[in-house]
Scaffold this active site. Structure first.
Site, mmCIF file in Angstrom:
data_model
loop_
_atom_site.group_PDB
_atom_site.id
_atom_site.type_symbol
_atom_site.label_atom_id
_atom_site.label_comp_id
_atom_site.label_asym_id
_atom_site.label_seq_id
_atom_site.Cartn_x
_atom_site.Cartn_y
_atom_site.Cartn_z
ATOM 1 N N CYS A 21 0.825 -1.237 0.002
ATOM 2 C CA CYS A 21 0.037 0.052 0.052
ATOM 3 C C CYS A 21 0.950 1.234 0.050
ATOM 4 O O CYS A 21 0.424 2.338 -0.059
ATOM 5 C CB CYS A 21 -1.022 0.122 1.120
ATOM 6 S SG CYS A 21 -1.953 -1.419 1.458
ATOM 7 N N ASP B 170 2.731 2.247 2.705
ATOM 8 C CA ASP B 170 3.206 3.053 3.974
ATOM 9 C C ASP B 170 3.202 1.763 4.785
ATOM 10 O O ASP B 170 2.259 0.944 4.921
ATOM 11 C CB ASP B 170 1.692 3.530 4.478
ATOM 12 C CG ASP B 170 1.328 4.740 3.439
ATOM 13 O OD1 ASP B 170 2.284 5.764 3.532
ATOM 14 O OD2 ASP B 170 0.466 4.839 2.735
ATOM 15 N N CYS C 160 5.033 8.175 2.310
ATOM 16 C CA CYS C 160 5.435 9.436 1.927
ATOM 17 C C CYS C 160 5.742 10.537 2.587
ATOM 18 O O CYS C 160 5.737 10.206 3.974
ATOM 19 C CB CYS C 160 4.022 9.899 0.872
ATOM 20 S SG CYS C 160 2.578 10.212 1.944
ATOM 21 N N CYS D 227 -2.874 8.618 6.042
ATOM 22 C CA CYS D 227 -1.535 8.916 6.717
ATOM 23 C C CYS D 227 -1.800 9.063 8.190
ATOM 24 O O CYS D 227 -1.048 8.571 9.030
ATOM 25 C CB CYS D 227 -0.582 9.852 6.289
ATOM 26 S SG CYS D 227 0.047 9.510 4.491
#
Lengths: 131, 405
Positions: free
Chosen positions: A37, A39, A64, A107
């Site tokens: 994915c 992350d 990211c 996130c």
């Protein structure tokens, strides 16, 4: 996409990057997300066993800039908090602090999960030790 | 020597206009304002002359006849005209099947999908691990209903060069038209439409140091390829693309083509030298993977996976370099690149990919700066990566049960 100033700040902040020895009894480890994915967050907390307060926190994150900044931010936030208060931190607070755009909200969700997962791991460990 | 930051390393997305081209276009905008389709005065005749010179310059670069070159707004439009134009013209003769490749540019894929919606039969050919198509597989897809095969020359994301000559022979053998999206290849590598048996070719200006907003399409005359135009209008460009040709932009594309022809060897040597140096130095960091075939590739496009580092975070760390993420994570979609997916690149590695594009105006100092910066930042990001920690400990990432959302 341009990042917010806060994201850049926390992204550049290296102070809480690292790992604790997983086996120590006062350490809780949360590993959330998945490489596929894009992350993965590893959050570790060091807990004062006398009063259940988080005295230190470390993170390592694959993701990211927003994911890195989210994990960096929560390590700052949870230090000094007791476990119950830390458990209550919600992704909305994280998203707001970092001004995350909608496409980056996941996130902050991941960061919230990382805190919960680390606390649960710590509690699980205490149960095993006490038994 | 001080270098100017940021450094542009994204030549696949677009290129700066060559100063020689920019000067000529600017001058032309002041002098050649007449409508090139006006027949009644010298303003028009002058503009027409400029357009025809440009047409010949473009034709000369690919060994075509100037009458086979038509100006468009760019490769996206050319691809639409080629695919929809051929499909729609030949459907009445019973040919209703189009073949393309899974790693094509979106404008090709979406043109074919549009045709699918209209009732055409379509085939999306997969690619091997190296990004190249299998000719036997292509042959097995061709039927007597196939009107067009569309395969790009150089892939925009990973730089691999498809075997155009062999595809051309195959298409000719079966009497199927062969179109190639040459947006990334025109002016960069030698392309001869007759040697390659190409029937249609899409050309972009802004990838070869000409302005944006101008492109061309090559449509073969012998044997003749017929097209149903997308636009209705005044019949300019022999009806294939109606609308006034922008004289000065066309002139810019013509001049850029001439420069590309004259300087192709020089450009190639320059880019190859920088690309070889960059790749050699970056590969010294461990766990770096070059995506796409190592041999059949254009040297100005290097798509690299940096194990353990998410692409967007690396882009953020090297913001002195204008690069693009192989994965589309920087855009609104969080899906990793469909091109890398088609190659079978593991999803975790697909998220770690960055494309470095080197071009005519890249300098060795810029490449040295880039190598140095990437070295520093890769090490920093790996130190903060839980995946890198696991890789170092010898843990197979696939053995872990990840909680996916």
């Amino acid at each position: 996409m341009a990042y917010s100033k806060k994201v850049e700040e926390y992204y550049e902040n290296n102070s809480n990057i690292g790992s604790f020895a997983k086996g120590e009894k006062n350490i809780g480890t949360g590993l959330v997300g998945a490489p596929a994915c894009g992350d993965v967050m590893k959050l570790q907390i060091k807990v004062d066993l006398q009063n259940n307060t988080i005295i230190d926190a470390k993170f390592k994150t694959f993701g990211c800039g927003s994911a890195i900044a989210s994990s960096s931010l929560i390590t700052e936030w949870i230090k000094g908090k007791n476990l119950d208060d830390a458990y209550k931190i919600s992704n909305l607070q994280i998203a707001e602090e970092l001004s995350l755009p909608p496409v980056k909200i996941h996130c902050s969700v991941l960061a919230e999960e990382a805190i919960k997962s680390a606390i649960e791991d710590f509690k699980e460990k205490q149960k095993t030790i006490n038994n | 020597m001080t270098i100017k930051l940021p450094i542009y390393l994204d030549y696949q997305s677009t290129s700066p206009v060559d100063p020689r081209v920019a000067d000529a276009v600017y001058k032309s905008m002041q002098e050649d304002f007449g409508n090139p389709h006006s027949r009644t005065h010298s303003f028009g005749w002058n503009a027409e002359e400029k357009v025809e010179i440009a047409r010949k310059q473009i034709a000369d670069l690919i060994n075509a006849d100037p009458k086979e070159i038509f100006f468009t707004s760019g490769a996206t439009e050319s691809n639409n005209i080629a695919i929809k134009g051929v499909a729609n013209f030949y459907k009445n003769s019973g040919k209703n099947h189009i073949i393309t490749v899974a790693t094509e540019h979106k404008c090709v894929l979406n043109s074919v999908r549009d045709l699918e919606q209209e009732g055409f039969t379509t085939s999306f050919l997969g690619v091997n691990k190296n990004g190249l198509i299998d000719l036997n597989q292509l042959e097995s897809l061709i039927t007597d209903k196939t009107s067009l095969v569309s395969v790009m020359a150089i892939n925009n994301e990973i730089g691999v060069i498809q075997p155009l000559k062999e595809i051309g022979q195959l298409c000719r053998k079966f009497g199927v038209f062969f179109h190639s999206d040459c947006a990334q290849a025109f002016g960069k590598i030698a392309l001869d439409v007759n040697d390659l048996n190409l029937d249609l070719m899409s050309i972009s200006g802004h990838k070869i140091y000409a302005p944006k907003g101008i492109g061309a399409i090559f449509v073969r005359r012998k044997p003749r390829v017929r097209i149903k135009p997308l636009f209705s209008g005044g019949g300019q460009e022999r009806g294939i693309r109606c609308g006034t040709v922008p004289t000065s932009l066309a002139l810019g594309l013509g001049l850029a083509s001439e420069i590309a022809k004259n300087e192709m060897t020089k450009d190639h040597q320059h880019i190859k030298k920088l690309s070889d140096k960059f790749l050699k130095e970056i590969l010294k960091l461990s766990h770096i993977y070059l995506n796409g075939d190592e041999v059949n590739r254009y040297c100005g496009n290097l798509n690299l996976s940096f194990a353990g580092i998410e692409g967007e975070s690396l882009i953020m760390a090297i913001k002195d370099l204008g690069v693009s993420s192989g994965s589309a994570c920087t855009s609104a979609s969080l899906e990793p690149s469909y091109v890398l997916h088609a190659l079978g690149v593991d999803e975790d590695l697909a998220h770690t990919s960055i494309r470095f594009g080197i071009g005519r105006f890249t300098t060795e100092e810029e490449i040295d700066y880039a190598i140095n910066l990437i070295n520093q930042k890769v090490n920093r990001l790996r130190e903060m990566s839980p995946l890198w920690e696991m890789i170092q400990e010898g843990i197979d990432l696939k053995s872990i049960k990840w909680k996916t959302h």
